[in-house]
Design an enzyme around this catalytic site. Structure first.
Site, PDB file in Angstrom:
ATOM      1  N   SER A   1      14.334 -10.007  11.796  1.00 54.04           N
ATOM      2  CA  SER A   1      13.683 -11.286  11.514  1.00 54.04           C
ATOM      3  C   SER A   1      12.184 -11.077  11.695  1.00 54.04           C
ATOM      4  O   SER A   1      11.750 -10.525  12.710  1.00 54.04           O
ATOM      5  CB  SER A   1      14.174 -12.380  12.466  1.00 54.04           C
TER       6      SER A   1
ATOM      7  N   ALA B   1      10.177 -13.252  12.344  1.00 57.45           N
ATOM      8  CA  ALA B   1       9.726 -14.195  13.369  1.00 57.45           C
ATOM      9  C   ALA B   1      10.019 -13.708  14.779  1.00 57.45           C
ATOM     10  O   ALA B   1       9.555 -14.306  15.749  1.00 57.45           O
ATOM     11  CB  ALA B   1      10.393 -15.551  13.153  1.00 57.45           C
ATOM     12  N   CYS B   2      10.783 -12.623  14.905  1.00 56.76           N
ATOM     13  CA  CYS B   2      11.176 -12.121  16.225  1.00 56.76           C
ATOM     14  C   CYS B   2      10.283 -10.954  16.631  1.00 56.76           C
ATOM     15  O   CYS B   2      10.260  -9.917  15.960  1.00 56.76           O
ATOM     16  CB  CYS B   2      12.631 -11.664  16.199  1.00 56.76           C
ATOM     17  N   PRO B   3       9.535 -11.074  17.738  1.00 59.94           N
ATOM     18  CA  PRO B   3       8.654  -9.978  18.173  1.00 59.94           C
ATOM     19  C   PRO B   3       9.401  -8.681  18.454  1.00 59.94           C
ATOM     20  O   PRO B   3       8.890  -7.597  18.187  1.00 59.94           O
ATOM     21  CB  PRO B   3       8.014 -10.521  19.451  1.00 59.94           C
TER      22      PRO B   3
ATOM     23  N   HIS C   1      10.317  -7.260  15.052  1.00 62.00           N
ATOM     24  CA  HIS C   1       9.120  -6.910  14.282  1.00 62.00           C
ATOM     25  C   HIS C   1       8.575  -5.539  14.664  1.00 62.00           C
ATOM     26  O   HIS C   1       8.103  -4.782  13.806  1.00 62.00           O
ATOM     27  CB  HIS C   1       8.043  -7.981  14.487  1.00 62.00           C
TER      28      HIS C   1
END
Length: 411
Positions: free
Chosen positions: A43, A45-47, A50
């Site tokens: 995702s 949006a997920c650190p 990422h």
């Protein structure tokens, strides 16, 4: 959607769940290095996910490791969100569909083995290490390393306390009443970067793979922002300037995972055309439209929070009223937030037109003489209970005391 309470222990403290799959890719193992055998599910949006994407990019493994990017919005309706890459293997609608092939506890990132049809690893720190060396035969940047051997001990030590105080600290602080530990960690990083471009050895390593934009907005860990840390801010810009990293960042996904849709009703005049509608009725219109725009089913809502100040004569549980009118299931817990003007920061509803006048003395009976009415709007909505001053007057006093001009207020 699962309850947030499952992440807490008996003391109410956040406890991160252990990753279920911890296998490695190496020659002679169940998962040997092969080009186009593995696919990374993430995702944007997920650190945690990422940074696995960044490692794939910097090691030049785009032609070797497949990629699927999940939608930031988990909806039961079909969506076509820019920046997503559908599942090329099974056409899975949800990431959980993949996990159900192997294990029902799901999260990103996921490194998947196409041949064995199972998950290799779902721990971001280990996926980074796998990408760093296992596929050098196919890497277009085989000489680049995120884990230099001479700095390995320093990197491991740095990772340990940054994980505890910052990366995982965001979650612990977000579910707690005290954020001090998180910002102590950020203060420590700020001090290190005062005399260094990167965290370890003056070179970019996996220790620098930290991108936590959600801490400020999503977890409300906002005692300070990155702007309050000049060295961290320079470090962030320095990392973003590294070739390949910027194109892995999608701020739309990062922001939208926090706010799926923002809707408001028109603002009517006092005792005007909307005065026949109660605050919960007005709120229900906004809720229904927010669900419609975001393509979220009412059935997957976990909890409802609504700010509301003037609750007299509205009836019990205004937030629950609004939720039911918006067709959210009765089993969903609802909470009213009473923080005067800032109530709206949680999503607010109000109808000053329907706030009644009170006659407090009538409760015990009017014996003799004239009786006065109290304006509920002025008493409960616009007057500071501590000093009896109107809110507008309090605003002027605050602006004068702290030298806040009109230009600063607009910002």
């Amino acid at each position: 959607m699962s309850s947030i309470l499952k992440w807490a222990n008996e003391k109410g403290e956040f406890v991160r769940q252990t990753s279920s799959f911890r296998n490695y890719i190496e020659k002679g193992s169940l998962h040997p290095p092969q080009a186009n055998r593995y696919i990374l599910y993430i995702s944007l949006a997920c650190p945690w996910a990422h940074r696995a994407l960044i490692a794939r990019k910097l090691k030049g493994l785009e032609d070797c490791i497949g990629l699927s990017i999940v939608d930031y919005l988990m909806s039961d309706q079909e969506t076509e969100t820019p920046g997503c890459i559908p599942d090329p293997l099974y056409g899975s609608k949800y990431l959980k569909d993949l996990y159900l092939r192997a294990d029902p506890n799901y999260k990103v990132p996921v490194l998947w083995d196409r041949e064995l049809n199972t998950i290799v690893n779902n721990e971001s720190s280990e996926i980074i290490r796998i990408f760093n060396h296992a596929f050098d035969e196919w890497s277009s940047s085989k000489d680049f390393t995120l884990y230099p051997e001479k700095y390995s001990k320093d990197i491991d030590e740095m990772n340990t306390w940054i994980y505890d105080l910052i990366n995982n600290g965001v979650y612990k602080a977000g579910f707690a009443t005290n954020q001090d530990v998180l910002f102590e960690g950020l203060d420590r990083v700020e001090e290190i970067l005062m005399n260094a471009e990167y965290l370890v050895g003056g070179v970019f390593t996996e220790a620098d793979l930290r991108f936590e934009p959600v801490y400020f907005g999503h977890f409300k860990c906002n005692l300070k922002s990155l702007r309050d840390y000049p060295n961290i801010m320079k470090w962030t810009k320095r990392i973003m300037a590294i070739k390949g990293i910027k194109e892995t960042v999608n701020m739309e996904h990062i922001k939208r995972v926090l706010i799926a849709a923002a809707v408001r009703t028109p603002v009517g005049s006092f005792c005007g055309q909307f005065s026949s509608l109660s605050a919960p009725e007005l709120a229900s219109v906004a809720i229904k439209e927010a669900l419609n725009r975001s393509k979220i089913s009412p059935d997957i809502i976990d909890e409802v929070f609504l700010g509301h100040v003037l609750s007299a004569n509205v009836g019990q549980l205004p937030a629950k009223q609004a939720a039911l009118l918006a067709h959210i299931p009765a089993s969903v817990p609802c909470s009213n937030i009473g923080k005067v003007c800032s109530s709206g920061m949680k999503g607010g509803m109000e109808s000053m037109s329907n706030c009644p006048f009170y006659s407090p003395e009538m409760r015990s009976g009017a014996k003799y003489g004239h009786k006065t009415f109290v304006d509920g709007v002025q008493r409960d909505g616009l007057t500071d209970a501590a000093n009896g001053k109107l809110m507008g007057e309090c605003a002027e006093i605050t602006a004068e005391e702290y030298q806040i001009g009109r230009k600063e207020q607009v910002k």
